[in-house]
Enzyme design. Structure first.
Site, PDB file in Angstrom:
ATOM      1  N   ASP A  39       0.793  -1.325  -0.250  1.00 45.64           N
ATOM      2  CA  ASP A  39       0.064  -0.020  -0.051  1.00 45.64           C
ATOM      3  C   ASP A  39       0.892   1.119  -0.125  1.00 45.64           C
ATOM      4  OD1 ASP A  39       0.876  -0.224   2.493  1.00 45.64           O
ATOM      5  OD2 ASP A  39      -0.917  -0.315   3.401  1.00 45.64           O
ATOM      6  N   ASP A  40       2.208   1.078   0.058  1.00 50.73           N
ATOM      7  CA  ASP A  40       3.143   1.912  -0.045  1.00 50.73           C
ATOM      8  C   ASP A  40       3.688   2.242  -1.479  1.00 50.73           C
ATOM      9  OD1 ASP A  40       4.487   1.873   3.185  1.00 50.73           O
ATOM     10  OD2 ASP A  40       2.811   3.157   2.278  1.00 50.73           O
TER      11      ASP A  40
END
Length: 812
Positions: free
Chosen positions: A682-683
């Site tokens: 999610d980064d």
């Protein structure tokens, strides 16, 4: 100049005379490289002019073979047999040599390299078998850009840091060959491998015939992981009683360093055992039984590991909550696990700031009561230097002072023996839904795994003084402040205060004071201290240090090199560990002395760990690649479930890629098999179809000499889908300027590519971090997206004012 010829099924490769200096210098390096056919495996006769005789093998990647020749004249002809069990037939071979202090000119030597025809490997060993027989697993060194521990500084041009012979000869794992032998057994015979290690601990009753029982595939039923089921033991007994009985009773277990310089304390293993027994007796007296939960909300006082061990002694399940979480966060955890008691202290000083922990606990208990969960006992440690007793808010009948009751209890306490699969602790971690996840670890497998990872990843010796800067409110404090070290009988430093109080030299003052030999910390702290300048480091000796460690997030190469060069004086290997709350212990980590390190790489898997990189469809990717990091098959330290929500456990970790544990992290593997963590998926920012890891962009930004720290998030972009938004903290004294902004963007373009260039550089005097040093990217995303009314809880930040500063600079 290289000439090749083929004669009688033998290829003859001749090197013309290399250009040598008038008088040979040890630093002069030469390299040659040539290609081989990929059909059969002939013998290769290599003829060298003017040189250098002693042979030393250096790494092979899965499609290359290397030989290292060191200059010792007059040796007899050497036969070098290579058996690189490779994934593919070997397609290239490289040879390079160093000018030694003795160089025999005009002398011709022949070297024969006999290559085995066995050039394939089992699937799970494809990225480590290439190091077989090699004392350093460095992989291809295209221009010999390597340094050796203790010999010189690592620069931006150096790809490898090789272990010195002196360090490797004393290491617990001394070579890739030794590692490979142990690793192969851990994969091919996990039951035998881990049983042998588990037998070194005390078991009241040995486990059954089935060492491991697992189902890793949701398609085959419920996920289940069990290790040493039926074995009866106690982790507190193994941490304390076993060491005292082994004659370590008078050895220092804990050096405690207070927030204020000069405030300190010590506990021997015997003293620690006595105090643990007193707390355990108290807990039993108030009705805490095996399986009951106890919430611990304490700062880094010695009473924190004491309370943890006391719970473990009686079979209670401790849940340590970082003493920086808000009352709301603490209440969530109380409501979820319904503890029999809460243990806290009245206040703590972090730096010059006093934090009233008891007030936070009171608010959390009130909140919990309104949600149907009441707390009958709150044990409060009186921290005199932070807050006097009479100034502490109090509720009679519920609150009780630690100092008033604990010393009255006996210093011996019988052990409650537990099954290996009985729960040991709950540790809540962030969830994407906002509700914290209660990660549940059990006793036996976790005990064996944390002890083993600590021993090998830090090359632990009984004479070591070990300091991990993490708080016990996080998994690192569980595994590598308390359990892992004490299971090995280690001496541990516990520090109450801030790492930059009263100044940025405090860490190195502590290192010198206690003669710390192993120092384990987070990249965030490394970058912060790096920003403050070398002078705070170099004014202290640090001569006691021999191993450094990094934990919590990927460490960018420039910070790695600073850590290595400045803090470690270019003589300390760095264990750059990758693992998670869920894994219990290290999963991918260097083993100091075993193989060369690449700055910023976690290198290779620990024993029993089978990492794979898969694509979006869950297909394993071979060789050099990037993708999603998964683990195939279980390991003893794995968590067993999410407390009260096994369905969420399966959905989050095992359903994304059936048959694997999904780490949630992105990972790249280079041509030499080294692993590079790219951050949480999610980064990962998807810019025009390009998947870009935030850690990669941050590393490029920080490589600029005027950038001290950077944090990158994704924002919506009308054209590209997502844009790259970079928060940048510059080196002290450097002014913000348009020229610097352009230079930073150019640095990313050069290192990664134009597609990764930040769309926005946001100047940041500081970044929003928790007191443990973790950057709160959730807040940065909200600021970048101008969703300022959705910033949420900022109470855990070390400096909440940073948020306002960032908002004020958002249009600069």
């Amino acid at each position: 100049m290289l000439r090749t010829s083929k004669r009688n099924n033998t290829a003859q490769v001749q090197f013309s005379e290399p250009k040598l200096p008038a008088s040979p210098q040890p630093a002069n390096n030469f390299e040659c490289h040539w290609s081989l056919p990929t059909s059969q495996s002939p013998s290769w006769e290599l003829n060298f002019d003017h040189f250098l005789i002693q042979c030393k093998m250096i790494p092979v990647s899965f499609n290359s073979v290397y030989v290292h020749l060191n200059g010792v004249a007059g040796d007899p002809l050497l036969q070098i047999a290579l058996d690189p069990i490779l994934k593919k037939p070997c397609s290239s071979i490289s040879l390079f040599w160093n000018c030694g202090s003795i160089l025999e000119r005009e002398k011709r030597k022949n070297f024969v390299i006999a290559m085995s025809s066995n050039l394939r490997t089992n699937n799970f060993l494809r990225h480590v078998e290439s190091m077989k027989l090699l004392p350093s697993g460095a992989g291809h060194i295209s221009h010999l850009n390597a340094v050796i521990l203790g010999e010189s500084l690592a620069t931006e041009e150096d790809d490898f840091v090789l272990p010195s012979q002196d360090f490797a000869s004393k290491a617990n794992v001394q070579s890739p060959e030794q590692y490979l032998k142990m690793y192969k057994r851990s994969i091919e015979d996990p039951a035998g491998f881990w049983s042998d290690i588990a037998s070194e601990f005390y078991w009241k009753q040995r486990w059954g015939n089935k060492v491991c029982d697992e189902n890793f595939d949701v398609r085959k039923g419920n996920i289940k992981i069990e290790w040493f089921k039926g074995g009866i033991t106690n982790i507190c007994y193994n941490c304390l009683d076993r060491n005292v009985e082994a004659g370590l009773g008078d050895k220092i277990a804990i050096y405690w360093e207070g927030n204020e310089p000069g405030l300190d304390g010590t506990l021997t293993y015997s003293q620690l055992l006595q105090q643990v027994c007193q707390v355990a007796n108290y807990l039993k007296d108030i009705g805490v039984k095996k399986g009951d939960a106890v919430i611990i909300y304490l700062p880094m006082l010695m009473e924190l590991p004491i309370a943890m061990l006391a719970c473990a002694r009686i079979g209670a399940v401790h849940s340590v909550v970082f003493a920086g979480f808000s009352a709301e966060s603490l209440a969530q955890r109380i409501i979820d696990c319904k503890p029999k008691a809460v243990i806290t202290c009245n206040a703590v000083k972090r730096g010059s700031k006093a934090i009233h922990l008891k007030d936070i606990v009171d608010a959390a208990i009130n909140d919990s009561a309104q949600n149907g969960v009441s707390i009958d006992v709150c044990l409060v440690y009186e921290n005199l230097l932070a807050l006097k007793r009479e100034a502490t808010k109090w509720k009679e009948g519920r609150d009780i002072w630690w100092q008033d009751v604990i010393p009255k209890y006996p210093t011996t306490c019988s052990v409650d023996w537990v099954d290996a699969e009985d729960p040991l602790f709950l540790l809540y971690t962030s969830g994407s839904t906002g509700k914290p996840k209660g990660v549940l670890h059990t006793t036996g497998g976790y005990m064996v795994y944390t002890a083993t990872t600590f021993k090998y990843a830090f090359d632990y010796k009984p004479s070591d003084i070990y300091w991990c800067t993490a708080d016990c409110g996080w998994i690192t404090g569980h595994s590598y402040v308390t359990y892992g070290p004490m299971l090995n009988g280690a001496t541990v430093v516990v520090y109450e205060g801030a790492p930059n109080y009263p100044d940025s030299g405090r860490c190195w003052d502590i290192v010198d004071k206690y003669k710390v030999t192993i120092f384990y910390t987070a990249p965030t702290l490394v970058r912060s201290l790096m920003r403050d300048g070398d002078a705070f480091v170099t004014c202290y000796s640090r001569k006691s240090l021999r191993v450094l460690g990094s934990v919590g997030e990927p460490i960018n190469p420039s910070a790695w090199r600073w850590f290595y060069n400045v803090v470690g004086d270019s003589r300390c290997p760095i264990s750059d560990t990758w693992w998670q709350t869920e894994t219990g212990g290290f999963m991918i980590t260097p083993l100091p002395g075993a193989w060369p390190q690449k700055p910023g790489s976690a290198t290779f898997p620990f024993f029993g760990v089978q990492p794979v990189i898969v694509d979006e469809k869950g297909v394993e990717i071979e060789g050099e690649c990037s993708g999603y990091l998964c683990i195939k098959n279980s390991w003893p330290g794995a968590f067993r479930t999410l407390y009260g929500d096994h369905e969420r456990y399966e959905t989050t970790y095992f359903k994304p890629f059936s048959g694997y544990y999904f780490s949630g992290d992105g990972c790249s593997r280079d041509k030499d098999g080294y692993h590079w963590l790219t951050g949480r998926v999610d980064d990962v920012i998807n810019v025009s179809g390009h998947r870009i890891g935030t850690a990669e962009v941050e590393s490029a930004l920080v490589s600029h000499p005027q950038c001290a720290e950077a944090a990158v998030v994704g924002v919506e972009h009308e054209v590209k889908g997502q844009g790259i938004y970079a928060f940048v903290t510059v080196v002290d004294g450097v002014p913000y300027s348009e020229e610097l902004r352009k230079d930073l963007v150019l640095a990313v373009r050069k290192q990664i590519g134009a597609f990764a260039a930040p769309d926005k550089i946001h100047w940041a005097p500081g970044l929003p971090k928790t007191r443990s040093g973790k950057i709160m990217r959730r807040i940065l995303r909200k600021i970048a997206s101008k969703q300022l009314d959705e910033l949420g809880d900022t109470s855990t930040l070390a400096d909440p004012n940073v948020v306002n500063q960032l908002i004020e600079l958002s249009d600069s």
